[in-house]
Design a protein around this motif. Structure first.
Motif, PDB file in Angstrom:
ATOM      1  N   SER A 122       0.829  -1.203   0.000  1.00 38.80           N
ATOM      2  CA  SER A 122       0.000   0.000   0.000  1.00 38.80           C
ATOM      3  C   SER A 122       0.861   1.250   0.000  1.00 38.80           C
ATOM      4  CB  SER A 122      -0.913   0.011   1.235  1.00 38.80           C
ATOM      5  OG  SER A 122      -1.742  -1.114   1.235  1.00 38.80           O
ATOM      6  N   ILE A 127       2.250   1.846  -3.453  1.00 37.91           N
ATOM      7  CA  ILE A 127       1.223   2.367  -4.361  1.00 37.91           C
ATOM      8  C   ILE A 127       0.959   3.837  -4.073  1.00 37.91           C
ATOM      9  CG2 ILE A 127      -1.220   2.230  -4.975  1.00 37.91           C
ATOM     10  CD1 ILE A 127      -0.987  -0.811  -4.448  1.00 37.91           C
ATOM     11  N   ILE A 128       0.845   4.172  -2.784  1.00 35.99           N
ATOM     12  CA  ILE A 128       0.549   5.561  -2.420  1.00 35.99           C
ATOM     13  C   ILE A 128       1.693   6.483  -2.821  1.00 35.99           C
ATOM     14  CG2 ILE A 128       0.285   7.085  -0.423  1.00 35.99           C
ATOM     15  CD1 ILE A 128      -1.291   4.701   0.852  1.00 35.99           C
ATOM     16  N   PHE A 169       1.819   7.825  -6.307  1.00 37.24           N
ATOM     17  CA  PHE A 169       0.932   8.909  -6.716  1.00 37.24           C
ATOM     18  C   PHE A 169       1.392  10.262  -6.224  1.00 37.24           C
ATOM     19  CE2 PHE A 169      -2.302   5.405  -6.150  1.00 37.24           C
ATOM     20  CZ  PHE A 169      -2.268   5.073  -7.483  1.00 37.24           C
ATOM     21  N   VAL A 170       2.160  10.265  -5.170  1.00 41.15           N
ATOM     22  CA  VAL A 170       2.493  11.536  -4.529  1.00 41.15           C
ATOM     23  C   VAL A 170       3.219  12.437  -5.534  1.00 41.15           C
ATOM     24  CG1 VAL A 170       3.839  12.610  -2.721  1.00 41.15           C
ATOM     25  CG2 VAL A 170       2.544  10.549  -2.247  1.00 41.15           C
ATOM     26  N   GLY A 195      -0.880  13.456  -6.270  1.00 41.70           N
ATOM     27  CA  GLY A 195      -0.735  12.948  -4.911  1.00 41.70           C
ATOM     28  C   GLY A 195      -0.548  14.052  -3.898  1.00 41.70           C
ATOM     29  N   PHE A 196      -0.485  13.661  -2.646  1.00 39.82           N
ATOM     30  CA  PHE A 196      -0.243  14.609  -1.568  1.00 39.82           C
ATOM     31  C   PHE A 196       0.493  13.889  -0.447  1.00 39.82           C
ATOM     32  CE2 PHE A 196      -2.854  13.166   1.951  1.00 39.82           C
ATOM     33  CZ  PHE A 196      -3.762  12.308   1.332  1.00 39.82           C
TER      34      PHE A 196
END
Lengths: 331, 578
Positions: free
Chosen positions: A16, A19-20, A23-24, B288-289
């Motif tokens: 996870s 994956i996160i 995107f950041v 994203g952030f």
């Protein structure tokens, strides 16, 4: 991991996290959106607006007018050219910090620029209306733009066409030494009266061998028309020699047609008609031979008939000049 | 005593409707069904006056209404209970019943499926984090006076915007496991219908999400996933669009230090190229952030928080970026003033006192939407969409002391932000924000029973970007709030409030399409003041019943277009809860 024993599964958590983190977002190199300087910056001309033909342009010698100017911003600009005696107009739009790619070879929007004519050049900027620039250029000869396609007739050569009158034709002739011709000094004028739809026709014999660059799908028939009669129209007819016997016979050969209304404003208008608009004419004795598809290799004749939009009793007609077929794009 | 707000224990509504005394109807007779009743009632009169110079326009605006919201909780079976809020009202305009109405403000069916699983169906409230699902507060408040606060609460209540929750129509399911080592494992799901299709041009829009939370004594972990889906097949020729988002956060508490971090991203199908799937690498939009903060507490009163965050320009989060106010609306009264010469924008007074009409147009938004809504630069451009404002990064420091019940309280916030990626030019804008608010009980300085409290705050925001080719960005916005509360006698208080908003300078507002691509910039030059002063009397009949009458003076000045106007209002508000 089970619901009753909810200790975090390292595999799930680590996946996870990967994956996160994918995107950041990071900062990007290029600024977002349109260039603000072009929209709201103060425009300055680093070099003045001018052209390379201070002594006029000789289109007969294949000369072109090349414009120049340098700006401090990337700007949207429009260069508008207006003939002072012919009233011809042409415009070039673009975006950039200079005019290095802007040249003019005599192109026109409707009527041609005339010989021995001053042309005013107005350079305008969409977002900087106060920065408009002016220049002028003298045109010695009218440009020959027939290289853009297959010139069918400009009415200067009487052998390139014929005129056919009928019962309702009142007048059908060429006008010579006409200063108001679109190009050159000759154009055709014709009109008729009565509750008919055929008041005469301009006939142009076609040679398929000259149409090698022309395709039905991508080519245009370009006409310059002018009318003062409300409700006037022209019917374009293309006649094939479908059975290849060397002559056009009604009932044996295909005819393709389309009807176009003409605005009665007394002004020359350029009409760019896609050849794909022509449809098989099955009126009267006409037939479908090759599946109803226009075959440019079999074309023998083009008729531009004087007609009307409806069937009213009145006077209808128009002037015509400079008829040219162009491949790929309108004239 | 049982609170009727129990089915909504996360919402913590500010108005006391849901935390009132309860009447037991028949609980003494049998266990089920069992009903509880609570309520909120109010009467309002709102009279506006234009200044004498406005001789052409209609110069008096009157709005009044009386209503009662009846909250009824019925425990039907051990597995089901129903909670409803029934509104009965009249606009007091006519002396017959044609101006009266009845509405169902809210209905929720809830209950325990098993010992683990709890459900809610109907009008549910959902709130996650400021980067995911969050109904950001309206602009224009930094410790405002009680006179303004009571009207802001009224508007929030009418707009179903209490707290930071979105009121959605749908269903919510929650499972809760408590383990032996004091750990809690929680799964929350919701599905909501955001927009109903008209089967012609308006497609069906759904939003759903899953939140998994693991709480241990000093550690908290959460993973969240959500999807905002436009169902294109509900209209002819429609295209389906998705905004999917995944995020995670953790918090760790060590002694008096709390560390919290959150990161996530969105991937959305392109509206410009609607055939693409959000999971297709070709045309989808990713953003994203991340956010990390550390807090510490000492002496039971002081706290300090340091926070850093970054949000990409393409981070799309409809439920945290939709605004509470629709700033493209016109004022509901006196929209055109100065004898028709000024079509004025929404002022702070309009936001506070906008008329309540059962089906009228109001500037308050209740819908989650994918597109970025317009905002008013007079309140600053640093964070128009809260913490999840796209294309920002920054750090902030907050120091706070005390709470409202203490002799004095103070909160100081300072932050510096920057564009994550420059917009329109090669340089980034820099945003500085200073905010302070607090209160002080002056009456604590002397012996006596009557309270005298002053409160207030200010927010100063500065946006700068130098540039040689275009006018530089130099927007300064200021917001000052001042309030006073003097208890004249035991039940009557004299209240004062003032709010000053001003904005000066130049800014370029980005216009973004539905894919968040900047398509244009709108150059604005602000030079305006928006001032409200109010004085009023509050009569507290008892703990649950209050009547307040106040006079407001609005001074509106827009110097950039040479327009100024004055509007006066007399506001009467009577509320009672039971």
């Amino acid at each position: 991991m089970t619901l009753l024993n909810p200790s975090p599964n390292p595999w799930i958590l680590s996946r996870s996290l990967v994956i996160i983190l994918a995107f950041v977002g990071c900062a990007k190199e290029e600024p977002l959106g349109p260039d603000l300087s072009g929209l709201y910056g103060e425009l300055e001309l680093l070099t003045a607006f001018s052209n390379n033909s201070p002594n006029g342009v000789h289109f007969e010698a294949n000369e072109k007018v090349e414009f120049s100017a340098d700006f401090n911003l990337e700007v949207d600009y429009t260069l508008s050219l207006t003939g002072q005696s012919s009233g011809a107009k042409y415009s070039i739009s673009g975006k950039g910090a200079n005019l290095s790619d802007v040249s003019w070879g005599g192109d026109c929007d409707d009527v041609f620029f005339g010989p021995m004519e001053w042309v005013h050049c107005v350079l305008e900027f969409d977002d900087h209306p106060q920065s408009t620039q002016l220049d002028s250029v003298f045109v010695w000869e009218q440009p020959d733009l027939s290289f853009k396609g297959v010139l069918l007739t400009s009415f200067e050569d009487p052998s390139a066409f014929s005129l056919t009158s009928g019962d309702f034709t009142e007048y059908l002739e060429t006008v010579n030494n006409a200063p108001d011709a679109v190009e050159g000094s000759t154009y055709m004028t014709g009109f008729g009266s009565g509750p008919a739809t055929w008041f005469g026709a301009l006939r142009i014999t076609m040679d398929p061998a000259t149409l090698s660059n022309i395709t039905v799908a991508d080519s245009f028939l370009n006409l310059h028309l002018r009318s003062e009669f409300e409700g006037s129209a022209t019917v374009i007819k293309v006649f094939e020699d479908s059975n290849d016997d060397g002559i056009i016979n009604s009932g044996d050969d295909e005819v393709f047609t389309t009807k176009v209304p003409i605005a009665a404003d007394g002004q020359w208008q350029r009409m760019n008609l896609p050849l794909s608009d022509l449809s098989l004419d099955l009126s009267g004795n006409n037939v479908a031979v090759n599946g109803g598809l226009l075959d440019l290799d079999n074309i023998l004749r083009l008729d531009i008939t004087i007609s009307q939009v409806g069937t009213a009793d009145g006077t209808f007609g128009f002037d015509a000049d400079y008829i040219i077929l162009t491949p790929d794009e309108p004239f | 005593m049982i609170s009727v707000s129990r089915s909504n224990h996360r919402s913590s509504p500010r108005l006391p409707l849901l935390s009132l005394g309860i009447i037991f109807l028949n609980s003494a007779i049998c266990q089920f069904p069992q009903f509880e009743l609570g309520g909120y009632s109010r009467g309002v009169t709102n009279v506006g006056y234009l200044s004498n110079e406005d001789s052409v326009s209609r110069d008096i605006d009157v709005e009044s209404h009386a209503l009662i919201d009846l909250a009824i909780r019925g425990r039907l079976t051990p597995k089901a209970e129903v909670y409803s809020e029934l509104r009965l009202g009249t606009n007091l305009a006519l002396f017959d019943t044609s101006a009266s109405y009845a509405q169902l403000r809210r209905i929720v069916i809830s209950g325990q499926i098993t010992k683990i699983w709890h459900y809610e169906i109907g009008d549910i409230d959902v709130s996650w984090t400021p980067f995911t699902i969050w109904n950001n507060n309206a602009e224009g408040n930094v410790g405002e006076s009680e006179l303004f606060a009571q009207w802001r609460e009224l508007q929030d209540y009418e707009n179903f915007s209490e707290g930071n929750q979105w009121r959605l129509k749908g269903a919510k399911f929650q499972g809760l496991w408590t383990l032996g080592d004091s750990s809690i494992f929680k799964i929350s799901n919701f599905i909501s219908r955001i927009q109903a299709s008209d089967e012609i041009i308006r497609p069906e829009v759904l939003m759903g999400g899953v939140e998994i939370n693991i709480t241990k004594p000093k550690i908290d972990l959460a993973i969240r996933a959500q999807d905002f889906a436009v169902l294109g097949n509900t209209v002819p020729g429609g295209s389906s669009l998705n905004v999917a988002a995944l995020s995670a956060d953790f918090s760790l508490s060590i002694a008096s230090v709390l560390i919290r971090g959150e990161a996530g991203g969105s991937f959305s199908s392109s509206a410009a190229n609607p055939s693409s799937s959000p999971f297709d690498n070709g045309n989808n939009i990713r953003g994203g952030f991340w956010d990390i903060q550390g807090s510490t507490f000492w002496s039971n009163k002081w706290s300090a928080t340091v926070e850093a965050h970054s949000v990409a320009d393409t981070y799309i989060s409809p439920a945290s970026q939709s605004k509470r106010i629709r700033f493209n609306q016109v004022p509901s009264s006196f929209a055109q003033i100065n004898n028709g010469n000024w079509n004025r924008d929404l002022s702070q007074g309009d936001l506070l006192t906008s008329s309540y009409l059962p089906r009228g147009e109001r500037p308050w938004n209740q819908l989650v939407q994918r597109e970025l809504m317009s905002y008013d630069a007079r309140y600053g451009t640093a964070s128009p969409y809260g913490k999840s404002t796209p294309n920002r990064r920054g750090i902030s420091l907050q120091i706070a002391r005390g709470s409202i019940g203490e002799r004095w309280s103070l909160k100081l916030v300072s932050s510096i932000q920057q564009d994550l990626t420059p917009e329109g030019v090669s340089r980034r804008r820099c945003y500085t924000n200073y905010e302070t608010k607090g209160h002080f009980a002056l009456s604590s300085l002397w012996e006596g029973k009557r309270k005298l409290i002053i409160n207030g705050g200010c927010r100063l925001q500065n946006v700068r970007r130098d540039n040689n080719l275009i006018d530089p960005v130099n927007l300064k916005t200021r917001l000052f709030d001042i309030g006073g509360h003097w208890e004249i006698i035991e039940s009557i208080s004299l209240l004062y409030g003032a709010k000053f908003i001003n904005a000066r300078g130049t800014e370029y507002l980005a216009e973004r399409d539905v894919d968040f691509v900047i398509t244009d910039f709108d150059r604005i030059v602000l030079d305006l003041d928006d001032k409200i002063q109010a004085i009023g009397l509050k009569w507290s009949l008892n703990d649950n019943t209050q009547a307040t009458i106040q006079w407001q003076h609005w001074a509106l000045d827009n110097y950039s277009i040479n327009q100024s106007a004055v509007i006066s209002r007399v506001l009467f508000l009577f509320t009672t809860t039971f």
